[in-house]
Design an enzyme around this catalytic site. Sequence first.
Site, PDB file in Angstrom:
ATOM      1  N   GLY A 126      -6.878  65.944 -31.937  1.00 53.79           N
ATOM      2  CA  GLY A 126      -7.414  64.822 -31.106  1.00 53.79           C
ATOM      3  C   GLY A 126      -7.256  63.443 -31.318  1.00 53.79           C
ATOM      4  O   GLY A 126      -8.092  62.614 -30.927  1.00 53.79           O
ATOM      5  N   ASP A 176       4.661  65.325 -23.490  1.00 52.83           N
ATOM      6  CA  ASP A 176       4.322  65.568 -24.781  1.00 52.83           C
ATOM      7  C   ASP A 176       5.359  67.038 -25.310  1.00 52.83           C
ATOM      8  O   ASP A 176       6.065  66.952 -26.141  1.00 52.83           O
ATOM      9  CB  ASP A 176       2.837  65.968 -24.759  1.00 52.83           C
ATOM     10  CG  ASP A 176       1.898  64.706 -24.449  1.00 52.83           C
ATOM     11  OD1 ASP A 176       2.665  63.645 -24.468  1.00 52.83           O
ATOM     12  OD2 ASP A 176       0.788  64.861 -24.322  1.00 52.83           O
TER      13      ASP A 176
HETATM   14  C1  GAF Z   1      -1.479  63.196 -22.257  1.00 53.70           C
HETATM   15  C2  GAF Z   1      -0.705  64.010 -21.255  1.00 53.70           C
HETATM   16  F1  GAF Z   1      -0.755  65.424 -21.980  1.00 53.70           F
HETATM   17  C3  GAF Z   1       0.466  63.534 -21.206  1.00 53.70           C
HETATM   18  O1  GAF Z   1       1.199  64.491 -20.221  1.00 53.70           O
HETATM   19  C4  GAF Z   1       0.597  62.296 -20.374  1.00 53.70           C
HETATM   20  O2  GAF Z   1       0.171  62.063 -19.134  1.00 53.70           O
HETATM   21  C5  GAF Z   1      -0.377  61.122 -21.128  1.00 53.70           C
HETATM   22  O3  GAF Z   1      -1.635  61.874 -21.390  1.00 53.70           O
HETATM   23  C6  GAF Z   1      -0.638  59.975 -20.620  1.00 53.70           C
HETATM   24  O4  GAF Z   1       0.715  59.162 -20.567  1.00 53.70           O
HETATM   25  O5  GAF Z   1      -0.819  63.039 -23.492  1.00 53.70           O
END
Ligand code: GAF
Length: 389
Positions: A126, A176
Site C-alpha cells: 500500500g 507497473d
Molecule cells: C497506479 C496504476 F496501477 C498505474 O497503472 C498508473 O496509472 C499509476 O497508478 C498512476 O500513474 O500505479
Amino acid sequence: MTLKELAAHVAAEFKEHYGREPRWIVAAPGRVNVIGEHTDYNDGFVLPMAIERYAVMAADAAAAPGRISVYDIHFKESAGIDISGAVTKGQPKWSNYIRGVLAGFQARGTKLPALEVAFMSTVPLGGGLSSSAALEVCTATLVEAATSRSIDPVEKALLAQKAEHDFAGVPCGIMDQFISALGREGHLLLLDCRTRKTELVPMSDPAVALLVINTNVKHELGSGEYAKRRAQCEEAAKILDVKSLRDATAEQLERDKGKMSEVVYRRARHVIGEIERTTMAAEGIRQSNWPTVGQLMYASHYALRDDYEVSCAELDAVVEIAESLGAKGGVYGCRMTGGGFGGCCVALVKAEAAEAIAQKIATAYKAKTGIEAAIFASRPASGATILKG
Ligand code: GAF
C-alpha cells in the site's frame, strides 16, 4: 536486505515449511515512477524504474496434483489454490493477485503444474510502489520457470495487468507490470503506453541519487477515485474529439475549455502537460541536466495536487520540505509517485548529500505530521529474474 539475502531467506523458509530445498527461486521488483503520472491509461509516456525491493518466490513441484499451495512467509498464512479446473477468485485476499495470473496462463492454454510455494516481499504494501504488480509478475515468472517456457515480456506484463483488472478490481494502466517485467539495472524505462515501445534511459551518474520517501499513509486504489479519474479523462477526450488525451494539445484544450466542466478541464490539463513533461525529463536525464529534471518533477507534483487532485496533505508536506531544502541543500526535485492519495514521494538529490537530506526530511516530516516516514535510496534495479532453476 539485498536480493541475494532475500532469496536465501525465502529458500530457508521454504525448507522449514515444506521440509526440502526449493527447485525454483524467482524475483520481481516494485517500482518508483520518476515522472509520467496518470498518463499510462491516456496512451501517454511514463518513466519508471525498478527498485531494489522485490517479491521473491521459492517453489518445488507438489506430490499431490490439482493444487498450488502458497505460504506467505511474512504473515505466516497459506493459500490453497485449486488448479484442477479454471482458477477462480478466493481467500485470502492477497492470493487473488496470484490466482489472477494463474488464470491468465490457463487462458493461454498453459497446463499449470501442481506446486508448493513460499513467498515474501520487501516492497512496502500500500505504499504506491507496486507491491501488487511485483507479486503478479513474480507469479508469472514462477510459472515460466516451472513450465520451462518463457513468454514474451510484453505479453507477460499484459497478463499481469489483466490479473489486476479481473481479480483485484483495479482498472490500472500498464506501467507497473511493464517495469516489473522489463526493468533493467542502471536504467529508467521510457514507455510509450500507446505503441508499447520502450527505451532504456541510462541513469548511472554517480553524482545523483533517487530517494523514495514513504509517507506511511496507505494508499488505496480500489477506492473508486482512480476509476473516476479515468472516466474524466475519457470524457475530456470525447469532448476534444480525440482517441485519447495523448492526441490532444494544450492549445486545443484551451480552445474547447468552455465545452467541459471545470474539473474535467483540469484533469485534462494535468495529463496533457504531464505527457510533455515526461519526454522532456527523459531528455534531461540523457543529458544529465539534473536541475531541469528536478523542476519538471516539481511541476508534475503541483499538477497532480491542484489539477488532478490525487495528492494528500502528507505527500504535499514532503514536497514542501524538499523544496525548502532546495538546490543549495542538494535537492533538485521531488514529487508524489504512483497512484496517489498517500504512499510515496520520489526525490532527485545530490548523491553526496543523500543521507543528510533523508535525515532532514524525516525530522521535518515527523514535526509537521507526527508520522515517521520510511526513507531509502534505490538504484535502478533489474526486472523479473529466475534466480534458481
Ligand atoms: C497506479 C496504476 F496501477 C498505474 O497503472 C498508473 O496509472 C499509476 O497508478 C498512476 O500513474 O500505479
